[in-house]
Design a protein around this motif. Sequence first.
Motif, PDB file in Angstrom:
ATOM      1  N   LYS A 192       7.524  75.930   4.898  1.00  0.00           N
ATOM      2  CA  LYS A 192       8.906  76.384   4.709  1.00  0.00           C
ATOM      3  C   LYS A 192       9.795  75.870   5.839  1.00  0.00           C
ATOM      4  O   LYS A 192      10.922  75.412   5.608  1.00  0.00           O
ATOM      5  CB  LYS A 192       8.954  77.908   4.669  1.00  0.00           C
ATOM      6  N   LYS A 240      10.613  72.199   5.410  1.00  0.00           N
ATOM      7  CA  LYS A 240      11.639  71.968   4.389  1.00  0.00           C
ATOM      8  C   LYS A 240      13.034  72.129   4.995  1.00  0.00           C
ATOM      9  O   LYS A 240      13.945  71.339   4.701  1.00  0.00           O
ATOM     10  CB  LYS A 240      11.450  72.936   3.221  1.00  0.00           C
ATOM     11  N   GLN A 266      13.691  69.108   7.117  1.00  0.00           N
ATOM     12  CA  GLN A 266      14.083  67.967   6.285  1.00  0.00           C
ATOM     13  C   GLN A 266      15.555  68.039   5.912  1.00  0.00           C
ATOM     14  O   GLN A 266      16.274  67.029   5.953  1.00  0.00           O
ATOM     15  CB  GLN A 266      13.238  67.931   5.022  1.00  0.00           C
ATOM     16  N   GLN A 267      16.042  69.219   5.585  1.00  0.00           N
ATOM     17  CA  GLN A 267      17.450  69.402   5.235  1.00  0.00           C
ATOM     18  C   GLN A 267      18.354  69.118   6.422  1.00  0.00           C
ATOM     19  O   GLN A 267      19.395  68.464   6.281  1.00  0.00           O
ATOM     20  CB  GLN A 267      17.680  70.833   4.725  1.00  0.00           C
TER      21      GLN A 267
END
Length: 201
Positions: A135, A138, A141-142
Amino acid sequence: RTLKLMSNYNEEYKQLLTLYVKTVESAKGINLPSNQKWLYSVESLAVKLFYHVGSVYYLCEGTKIGKMAGLNIDYIDHSSAAVITRSAFETYLTFHYIFMSAKNDEEKRLRHKIWQLGGICEQEKYPPFLDSIVKHLKNVQQRKDKLFIIIKKDTVFKKLKEITNKAYIRGKLDRKSTLLNSIHIPFSLIPSSSFFYLFLF
């Protein structure tokens, strides 16, 4: 004589640490406008540097374990001191690169963004063996994608790309080395992930 000399060095080192703390504390309570909040990174780098140089001081005082297997264990771990000293030096170079050697505030901002990107890319190296890490990655990455877009739109960065492309066309240098030389990025700040260069060239 040697012990006396070391004692003098230790005292001078502590005096320098005291001066450093006073210098950093002199900025305490200063509030920055919302568009300059990124400058608070100065504080985190200053604290990181102090932790390193403070740890070196105590390592050089020596480790005293006492009697073990009939031996009196008392030593100075020069290797650990050297590793932390290198980290301290890299932290100082990072601070100088971002906040001191830049020609103007615009260049400082760009260098700060690249430094942030390097930190984000480093986080992606670790294998996600827990759901919480998956999580987190992620979100990382954003943040990375968002930072990519911001850097690509940066005015200073666009000018650097123009300089790089012109030099490349003339055949003087390959594009990667030309860009890195033009903005003087220390190798410790360059993300090792190859995708970092995809949008640069």
